[in-house]
Design an enzyme around this catalytic site. Structure first.
Site, PDB file in Angstrom:
ATOM      1  N   GLU A 126     -66.839  50.648 -90.169  1.00 13.67           N
ATOM      2  CA  GLU A 126     -67.542  51.735 -89.466  1.00 13.67           C
ATOM      3  C   GLU A 126     -68.723  51.193 -88.659  1.00 13.67           C
ATOM      4  O   GLU A 126     -68.951  51.614 -87.518  1.00 13.67           O
ATOM      5  CB  GLU A 126     -68.011  52.803 -90.466  1.00 13.67           C
ATOM      6  CG  GLU A 126     -66.874  53.535 -91.190  1.00 13.67           C
ATOM      7  CD  GLU A 126     -65.880  54.201 -90.245  1.00 13.67           C
ATOM      8  OE1 GLU A 126     -66.285  54.619 -89.147  1.00 13.67           O
ATOM      9  OE2 GLU A 126     -64.687  54.280 -90.592  1.00 13.67           O
ATOM     10  N   HIS A 129     -67.762  49.652 -85.349  1.00  8.68           N
ATOM     11  CA  HIS A 129     -67.617  50.599 -84.227  1.00  8.68           C
ATOM     12  C   HIS A 129     -68.963  50.750 -83.494  1.00  8.68           C
ATOM     13  O   HIS A 129     -69.013  50.831 -82.269  1.00  8.68           O
ATOM     14  CB  HIS A 129     -67.203  51.985 -84.739  1.00  8.68           C
ATOM     15  CG  HIS A 129     -65.729  52.135 -85.035  1.00  8.68           C
ATOM     16  ND1 HIS A 129     -64.749  51.892 -84.103  1.00  8.68           N
ATOM     17  CD2 HIS A 129     -65.082  52.536 -86.163  1.00  8.68           C
ATOM     18  CE1 HIS A 129     -63.547  52.132 -84.642  1.00  8.68           C
ATOM     19  NE2 HIS A 129     -63.726  52.510 -85.894  1.00  8.68           N
TER      20      HIS A 129
HETATM   21 ZN   LIG Z   1     -62.275  53.194 -87.334  1.00  8.27          ZN
END
Ligand SMILES: [Zn+2]
Length: 267
Positions: A126, A129
């Site tokens: 995460e 990202h």
């Molecule tokens: Zn993802």
């Protein structure tokens, strides 16, 4: 003739102003500043907290412990942000990180991630990202597509009426962009970057494969998490992780030898 000229000059200005390179060397369109994205991250995080009940105590300390270890492995700008962590009470196996330094993990995901290494695989993915500015790129691409010519013809200056329209549309694109699922290309990039991040932090990168296998098993039930629908196929994802595992293992060994051995027991 004049029209064509305007278009060419405009397109050039856009590409000069807004082309950046992702951490894996891919060129990307990012029309917004990091500060704008950070603000949007803060707003989305506040919104999540209004919509879902949060959990404190041992689960929160656990997620904070793993997040802090991963954050220490980040480049300077992101490492120095004040990362905030929330655990949300929800059966859905979901997780997110937002620009500005915000991490949210659902209790449903804590059931699936069996140990700190698997949780680090989620958090590393995460945060990757965020690191790769995927929300900015997605919103920018959407906005550029929507605006088409009007962006190009006003790209030489952000001021004036054209500029205002562009900024308004950017804001709109961003509202959607920050909360929508990512594309497969972004997913693959986050997998590779996230693997390096968790290894750099001293978590065993092999746990990423176990984690995604657990996710796959959970996803084959009656209600797969919605965000998994646009993710790469399970086989593609595992293949990508395996291809990057040699590098990640070397990184992991170096981290352990340097004393980075996080100890965040699962409650
Ligand atoms: Zn993802």
């Amino acid at each position: 003739m004049r029209w064509t000229h305007l278009l060419a000059v405009g397109a050039l200005s856009v590409s000069l102003a807004a082309c950046t390179t992702s951490p894996t060397g891919r060129s990307q369109l990012t029309l917004m500043s990091d500060a704008q994205l950070d603000q949007m991250g803060a707003r989305a995080f506040a919104q999540y907290q209004q919509e879902l009940p949060t959990v404190g105590g041992a689960p929160l300390r656990y997620v904070q412990c793993v997040t802090e270890a991963v954050v220490r492995a980040l480049p300077e700008r992101e490492r120095n942000q004040n990362w905030q962590v929330r655990v949300f009470q929800s059966e859905q196996a979901n997780a997110f990180a937002l620009p500005g330094g915000y991490v949210g993990i659902n209790t449903g995901l804590l059931d699936i991630a069996e140990n700190q290494h698997q949780l680090a695989a989620v958090i590393g993915h995460e945060i990757a990202h965020v690191l790769a500015r995927h929300a900015n790129e997605r919103a920018s691409t959407q906005t550029a597509t929507q605006l088409g010519l009007s962006v190009i013809s006003s790209a030489s200056g952000m001021q004036g009426a054209g500029g205002e329209t562009m900024m308004a549309a950017l804001g709109m694109g961003a509202q959607y962009g920050i909360l929508l699922p990512f594309s497969r290309r972004h997913e693959s990039e986050a997998d590779t970057l996230g693997l390096d991040l968790m290894a750099e932090a001293g978590f065993d990168p092999r746990a990423s494969i176990a984690l995604w296998n657990n996710m796959g098993a959970a996803g084959s039930g009656a209600r797969p998490p919605a965000w998994m629908s646009t993710h790469p196929s399970h086989g593609q994802r595992i293949g990508g992780l395996e291809a990057a595992m040699g590098n990640a293992m070397a990184r992991y060994e170096r981290a352990r030898n340097a004393g980075r051995t996080p100890n965040c027991p699962r409650p």
